[in-house]
Design an enzyme around this catalytic site. Structure first.
Site, PDB file in Angstrom:
ATOM      1  N   HIS A  19       0.840  -1.208   0.000  1.00 35.37           N
ATOM      2  CA  HIS A  19       0.000   0.000   0.000  1.00 35.37           C
ATOM      3  C   HIS A  19       0.876   1.260   0.000  1.00 35.37           C
ATOM      4  O   HIS A  19       0.621   2.206  -0.745  1.00 35.37           O
ATOM      5  CB  HIS A  19      -0.873   0.062   1.267  1.00 35.37           C
ATOM      6  CG  HIS A  19      -1.905  -1.008   1.391  1.00 35.37           C
ATOM      7  ND1 HIS A  19      -2.047  -1.782   2.518  1.00 35.37           N
ATOM      8  CD2 HIS A  19      -2.874  -1.424   0.527  1.00 35.37           C
ATOM      9  CE1 HIS A  19      -3.057  -2.622   2.358  1.00 35.37           C
ATOM     10  NE2 HIS A  19      -3.568  -2.440   1.145  1.00 35.37           N
ATOM     11  N   LYS A  43     -15.568  -7.942   4.190  1.00 32.65           N
ATOM     12  CA  LYS A  43     -14.498  -8.278   5.138  1.00 32.65           C
ATOM     13  C   LYS A  43     -14.875  -7.876   6.563  1.00 32.65           C
ATOM     14  O   LYS A  43     -15.566  -6.873   6.762  1.00 32.65           O
ATOM     15  CB  LYS A  43     -13.208  -7.541   4.762  1.00 32.65           C
ATOM     16  CG  LYS A  43     -12.613  -7.932   3.422  1.00 32.65           C
ATOM     17  CD  LYS A  43     -11.361  -7.097   3.144  1.00 32.65           C
ATOM     18  CE  LYS A  43     -10.755  -7.426   1.787  1.00 32.65           C
ATOM     19  NZ  LYS A  43      -9.695  -6.454   1.416  1.00 32.65           N
ATOM     20  N   ARG A  92      -2.133  -6.124  -8.243  1.00 31.09           N
ATOM     21  CA  ARG A  92      -1.017  -7.058  -8.037  1.00 31.09           C
ATOM     22  C   ARG A  92      -0.953  -8.110  -9.124  1.00 31.09           C
ATOM     23  O   ARG A  92       0.099  -8.438  -9.631  1.00 31.09           O
ATOM     24  CB  ARG A  92      -1.153  -7.757  -6.668  1.00 31.09           C
ATOM     25  CG  ARG A  92      -0.786  -6.891  -5.503  1.00 31.09           C
ATOM     26  CD  ARG A  92      -1.300  -7.468  -4.229  1.00 31.09           C
ATOM     27  NE  ARG A  92      -2.728  -7.660  -4.301  1.00 31.09           N
ATOM     28  CZ  ARG A  92      -3.497  -7.986  -3.287  1.00 31.09           C
ATOM     29  NH1 ARG A  92      -2.964  -8.215  -2.115  1.00 31.09           N
ATOM     30  NH2 ARG A  92      -4.792  -8.111  -3.432  1.00 31.09           N
ATOM     31  N   SER A 130      -2.931  -7.662   3.108  1.00 30.91           N
ATOM     32  CA  SER A 130      -3.207  -7.530   4.546  1.00 30.91           C
ATOM     33  C   SER A 130      -3.536  -8.899   5.135  1.00 30.91           C
ATOM     34  O   SER A 130      -3.168  -9.191   6.281  1.00 30.91           O
ATOM     35  CB  SER A 130      -4.388  -6.574   4.770  1.00 30.91           C
ATOM     36  OG  SER A 130      -4.082  -5.298   4.276  1.00 30.91           O
TER      37      SER A 130
HETATM   38  O1  PNS Z   1      -8.724  -2.736   0.417  1.00 31.68           O
HETATM   39  P1  PNS Z   1     -10.043  -3.232  -0.142  1.00 31.68           P
HETATM   40  O2  PNS Z   1     -10.810  -4.032   0.914  1.00 31.68           O
HETATM   41  O3  PNS Z   1      -9.902  -3.993  -1.423  1.00 31.68           O
HETATM   42  O4  PNS Z   1     -10.891  -1.910  -0.466  1.00 31.68           O
HETATM   43  C1  PNS Z   1     -12.200  -2.020  -0.978  1.00 31.68           C
HETATM   44  C2  PNS Z   1     -12.941  -0.695  -0.733  1.00 31.68           C
HETATM   45  C3  PNS Z   1     -12.980  -0.374   0.762  1.00 31.68           C
HETATM   46  C4  PNS Z   1     -12.240   0.422  -1.475  1.00 31.68           C
HETATM   47  C5  PNS Z   1     -14.379  -0.876  -1.301  1.00 31.68           C
HETATM   48  O5  PNS Z   1     -15.023  -1.933  -0.627  1.00 31.68           O
HETATM   49  C6  PNS Z   1     -15.203   0.401  -1.196  1.00 31.68           C
HETATM   50  O6  PNS Z   1     -15.092   1.259  -2.051  1.00 31.68           O
HETATM   51  N1  PNS Z   1     -16.000   0.526  -0.105  1.00 31.68           N
HETATM   52  C7  PNS Z   1     -16.807   1.687   0.126  1.00 31.68           C
HETATM   53  C8  PNS Z   1     -18.280   1.419  -0.217  1.00 31.68           C
HETATM   54  C9  PNS Z   1     -18.513   1.520  -1.699  1.00 31.68           C
HETATM   55  O7  PNS Z   1     -18.364   2.556  -2.304  1.00 31.68           O
HETATM   56  N2  PNS Z   1     -18.890   0.378  -2.288  1.00 31.68           N
HETATM   57  C10 PNS Z   1     -19.126   0.299  -3.710  1.00 31.68           C
HETATM   58  C11 PNS Z   1     -17.825   0.236  -4.482  1.00 31.68           C
HETATM   59  S1  PNS Z   1     -18.058  -0.710  -5.886  1.00 31.68           S
END
Ligand code: PNS
Length: 168
Positions: A19, A43, A92, A130
């Site tokens: 990150h 998650k 990745r 993570s």
């Molecule tokens: O590190 P991650 O878990 O891959 O991040 C995913 C994240 C937190 C960026 C994604 O779940 C997100 O954008 N969450 C906020 C809610 C949202 O906007 N959901 C719709 C996105 S398609």
């Protein structure tokens, strides 16, 4: 002065060296970078949102154009709130692509003003996540090369304890 605002969203549970690499490279490309700790509904986080943001702040304090925030809502709404122009994500491997592509298209639909930009992970961080950090750390493995130094001691203890909590 470059006034572009890029947003690096993620769950950062916890932040890894992968990150940090993506954020540092984004900070060279954009005038301002906001790293935002968000909720991934798929998650269950080990660390609280504030703790995750605190770990990010301590790891990024040498970058003057980077700030850290928490937001419990849609990324599209956050982009409008901060008037962000780019969503920066790291890729990745091919396995990341389908999920990231789906999120990018959804965000484009919900917030057409913002573009998603993908940066390829550095070769030495390709395997890092993570989940790997939590898995190795919870079994007492050495995670020094996986996480930024300011957070190593702190999460090491928490990860070992999380393993015990699981067992009890
Ligand atoms: O590190 P991650 O878990 O891959 O991040 C995913 C994240 C937190 C960026 C994604 O779940 C997100 O954008 N969450 C906020 C809610 C949202 O906007 N959901 C719709 C996105 S398609």
């Amino acid at each position: 002065m470059d006034k572009t605002i890029a947003v690096c969203p993620g769950s950062f549970d916890p932040v890894t060296c992968g990150h940090i690499d993506i954020i540092k490279r984004a900070a060279k490309m954009f005038g301002q970078v906001i790293v935002v700790v968000m909720t991934n509904t798929a998650k269950r986080p080990l660390f609280s949102g504030e703790k995750r943001a605190d770990m990010l702040r301590r790891s990024l304090c040498d970058l003057p154009n980077v700030q850290v925030d928490c937001y419990d809502g849609l990324l599209a709404d956050y982009m409008r709130k901060v008037q962000g122009t780019a969503i920066v994500k790291g890729l990745r491997a091919v396995s990341d692509f389908e999920y990231e592509f789906q999120m990018a298209l959804t965000n484009k639909k919900l917030c057409p003003e913002a573009e998603t930009v993908f940066l390829t992970a550095d070769a030495q961080n390709m395997y890092l996540s993570s989940s790997i950090v939590k898995s190795v750390g919870s079994m007492g493995g050495d995670i020094r090369d996986f996480v930024p130094p300011p957070v190593y001691e702190e999460i090491q203890e928490r990860l070992v304890n999380s393993r015990k909590e699981d067992i009890l």
